[in-house]
Design an enzyme around this catalytic site. Sequence first.
Site, PDB file in Angstrom:
ATOM      1  N   PRO A  88       0.786  -1.219   0.000  1.00 57.15           N
ATOM      2  CA  PRO A  88       0.000   0.000   0.000  1.00 57.15           C
ATOM      3  C   PRO A  88       0.832   1.289   0.000  1.00 57.15           C
ATOM      4  O   PRO A  88       1.867   1.364   0.652  1.00 57.15           O
ATOM      5  CB  PRO A  88      -0.820  -0.098   1.290  1.00 57.15           C
ATOM      6  CG  PRO A  88      -0.101  -1.065   2.147  1.00 57.15           C
ATOM      7  CD  PRO A  88       0.539  -2.046   1.203  1.00 57.15           C
ATOM      8  N   ASN A  89       0.328   2.229  -0.763  1.00 59.18           N
ATOM      9  CA  ASN A  89       0.865   3.590  -0.878  1.00 59.18           C
ATOM     10  C   ASN A  89       2.144   3.683  -1.709  1.00 59.18           C
ATOM     11  O   ASN A  89       2.615   4.784  -1.992  1.00 59.18           O
ATOM     12  CB  ASN A  89       1.092   4.228   0.515  1.00 59.18           C
ATOM     13  CG  ASN A  89      -0.186   4.260   1.327  1.00 59.18           C
ATOM     14  OD1 ASN A  89      -1.198   4.780   0.854  1.00 59.18           O
ATOM     15  ND2 ASN A  89      -0.181   3.676   2.508  1.00 59.18           N
ATOM     16  N   ARG A 112       5.142  10.831  -2.798  1.00 52.42           N
ATOM     17  CA  ARG A 112       4.860  10.610  -1.380  1.00 52.42           C
ATOM     18  C   ARG A 112       6.097  10.896  -0.530  1.00 52.42           C
ATOM     19  O   ARG A 112       7.140  10.264  -0.720  1.00 52.42           O
ATOM     20  CB  ARG A 112       4.459   9.142  -1.221  1.00 52.42           C
ATOM     21  CG  ARG A 112       4.349   8.663   0.187  1.00 52.42           C
ATOM     22  CD  ARG A 112       4.288   7.149   0.239  1.00 52.42           C
ATOM     23  NE  ARG A 112       4.057   6.711   1.583  1.00 52.42           N
ATOM     24  CZ  ARG A 112       4.270   5.492   2.038  1.00 52.42           C
ATOM     25  NH1 ARG A 112       4.720   4.562   1.230  1.00 52.42           N
ATOM     26  NH2 ARG A 112       4.031   5.194   3.282  1.00 52.42           N
ATOM     27  N   TYR A 149      11.153   8.855   0.919  1.00 53.48           N
ATOM     28  CA  TYR A 149      11.093   7.803  -0.104  1.00 53.48           C
ATOM     29  C   TYR A 149      11.708   8.204  -1.458  1.00 53.48           C
ATOM     30  O   TYR A 149      11.707   7.401  -2.379  1.00 53.48           O
ATOM     31  CB  TYR A 149       9.633   7.367  -0.307  1.00 53.48           C
ATOM     32  CG  TYR A 149       9.018   6.785   0.947  1.00 53.48           C
ATOM     33  CD1 TYR A 149       9.467   5.568   1.465  1.00 53.48           C
ATOM     34  CD2 TYR A 149       8.000   7.453   1.637  1.00 53.48           C
ATOM     35  CE1 TYR A 149       8.921   5.030   2.616  1.00 53.48           C
ATOM     36  CE2 TYR A 149       7.443   6.923   2.798  1.00 53.48           C
ATOM     37  CZ  TYR A 149       7.910   5.713   3.280  1.00 53.48           C
ATOM     38  OH  TYR A 149       7.382   5.181   4.424  1.00 53.48           O
ATOM     39  N   ASN A 192       7.999  -5.694  -0.909  1.00 56.46           N
ATOM     40  CA  ASN A 192       7.888  -4.578   0.027  1.00 56.46           C
ATOM     41  C   ASN A 192       6.408  -4.489   0.388  1.00 56.46           C
ATOM     42  O   ASN A 192       5.617  -3.893  -0.342  1.00 56.46           O
ATOM     43  CB  ASN A 192       8.387  -3.270  -0.607  1.00 56.46           C
ATOM     44  CG  ASN A 192       8.390  -2.127   0.412  1.00 56.46           C
ATOM     45  OD1 ASN A 192       7.838  -2.248   1.501  1.00 56.46           O
ATOM     46  ND2 ASN A 192       9.007  -1.012   0.043  1.00 56.46           N
ATOM     47  N   ALA A 239       3.172  -0.885   4.776  1.00 56.00           N
ATOM     48  CA  ALA A 239       2.603  -0.869   6.127  1.00 56.00           C
ATOM     49  C   ALA A 239       2.090  -2.240   6.566  1.00 56.00           C
ATOM     50  O   ALA A 239       2.101  -2.554   7.765  1.00 56.00           O
ATOM     51  CB  ALA A 239       1.485   0.164   6.198  1.00 56.00           C
ATOM     52  N   GLU A 294      12.605  -9.664   1.538  1.00 55.48           N
ATOM     53  CA  GLU A 294      11.859  -8.506   2.059  1.00 55.48           C
ATOM     54  C   GLU A 294      12.705  -7.255   1.853  1.00 55.48           C
ATOM     55  O   GLU A 294      13.887  -7.252   2.203  1.00 55.48           O
ATOM     56  CB  GLU A 294      11.585  -8.712   3.550  1.00 55.48           C
ATOM     57  CG  GLU A 294      10.908  -7.512   4.208  1.00 55.48           C
ATOM     58  CD  GLU A 294      10.695  -7.716   5.712  1.00 55.48           C
ATOM     59  OE1 GLU A 294      11.009  -8.813   6.240  1.00 55.48           O
ATOM     60  OE2 GLU A 294      10.224  -6.760   6.358  1.00 55.48           O
ATOM     61  N   HIS A 349      12.781  -2.802   2.175  1.00 52.63           N
ATOM     62  CA  HIS A 349      12.198  -1.513   2.563  1.00 52.63           C
ATOM     63  C   HIS A 349      13.099  -0.394   2.067  1.00 52.63           C
ATOM     64  O   HIS A 349      14.331  -0.526   2.102  1.00 52.63           O
ATOM     65  CB  HIS A 349      12.011  -1.413   4.077  1.00 52.63           C
ATOM     66  CG  HIS A 349      11.061  -2.453   4.585  1.00 52.63           C
ATOM     67  ND1 HIS A 349       9.701  -2.337   4.409  1.00 52.63           N
ATOM     68  CD2 HIS A 349      11.279  -3.641   5.181  1.00 52.63           C
ATOM     69  CE1 HIS A 349       9.127  -3.417   4.908  1.00 52.63           C
ATOM     70  NE2 HIS A 349      10.056  -4.234   5.379  1.00 52.63           N
ATOM     71  N   ARG A 359      12.876   4.576  12.545  1.00 50.91           N
ATOM     72  CA  ARG A 359      11.600   5.298  12.549  1.00 50.91           C
ATOM     73  C   ARG A 359      10.753   4.862  13.754  1.00 50.91           C
ATOM     74  O   ARG A 359      11.302   4.373  14.738  1.00 50.91           O
ATOM     75  CB  ARG A 359      10.903   5.079  11.200  1.00 50.91           C
ATOM     76  CG  ARG A 359      11.773   5.562  10.021  1.00 50.91           C
ATOM     77  CD  ARG A 359      11.116   5.332   8.686  1.00 50.91           C
ATOM     78  NE  ARG A 359       9.902   6.134   8.542  1.00 50.91           N
ATOM     79  CZ  ARG A 359       9.010   5.937   7.577  1.00 50.91           C
ATOM     80  NH1 ARG A 359       9.186   4.994   6.672  1.00 50.91           N
ATOM     81  NH2 ARG A 359       7.935   6.703   7.496  1.00 50.91           N
TER      82      ARG A 359
HETATM   83  C1  DQA Z   1       8.247   1.018   3.824  1.00 47.17           C
HETATM   84  C2  DQA Z   1       8.317   1.220   5.345  1.00 47.17           C
HETATM   85  C3  DQA Z   1       6.961   1.023   5.983  1.00 47.17           C
HETATM   86  O1  DQA Z   1       7.053   1.220   7.391  1.00 47.17           O
HETATM   87  C4  DQA Z   1       5.961   2.003   5.421  1.00 47.17           C
HETATM   88  O2  DQA Z   1       4.674   1.750   5.965  1.00 47.17           O
HETATM   89  C5  DQA Z   1       5.934   2.018   3.940  1.00 47.17           C
HETATM   90  C6  DQA Z   1       7.168   1.878   3.192  1.00 47.17           C
HETATM   91  C7  DQA Z   1       9.574   1.327   3.137  1.00 47.17           C
HETATM   92  O3  DQA Z   1       9.771   0.834   2.032  1.00 47.17           O
HETATM   93  O4  DQA Z   1      10.393   2.082   3.674  1.00 47.17           O
HETATM   94  O5  DQA Z   1       4.884   2.253   3.342  1.00 47.17           O
HETATM   95  O6  DQA Z   1       7.945  -0.359   3.595  1.00 47.17           O
END
Ligand code: DQA
Length: 138
Positions: free
Chosen positions: A10-11, A18, A23, A72, A75, A96, A98, A105
């Site tokens: 998501p997102n 964003r 990011y 990835n 959230a 995995e 990120h 964070r």
């Molecule tokens: C994320 C880190 C997560 O905590 C966050 O909710 C994201 C992006 C990252 O790639 O840094 O949406 O996965």
Amino acid sequence: MKKLIIINGPNLNLLGKREPNIYGSLSFTEFLDEIKAKYTHFTIDYFQSNIEGELIDKLHEVGFNYDGVILNAAAYTHTSIGIGDAVSAIETPVIEVHISNTFSREDFRHVSYVSPNAKGVIIGFGLQSYELAIQSFL
Ligand code: DQA
């Protein structure tokens, strides 16, 4: 040719727009074009969804016939037992990734339901995290 898929949660469709301070300002499609051109010896597919069940369905779909998944879960990493179980259920190794260093964070980002079942975890190198994951399949 090895088949890899990048699955974004998501997102992450908003990458580039964003919170660019966290990011970065490159859109994922721009980045993906660069990566595909660089790693021509892999087939690199891409899937993004904001919906938890769609991410699980995609893991089931690719998880017995692809060579690698780069995930990835955004959230959902920190909340989804369902995605964690899907990673455990499939045969294809999952890396995995990120973009941000989740450990620098908020506390809620320090928990991952994906990590225990991932082959490896790459965190905090910006979009390069995805590239390092691809390189792990070389
Ligand atoms: C994320 C880190 C997560 O905590 C966050 O909710 C994201 C992006 C990252 O790639 O840094 O949406 O996965």
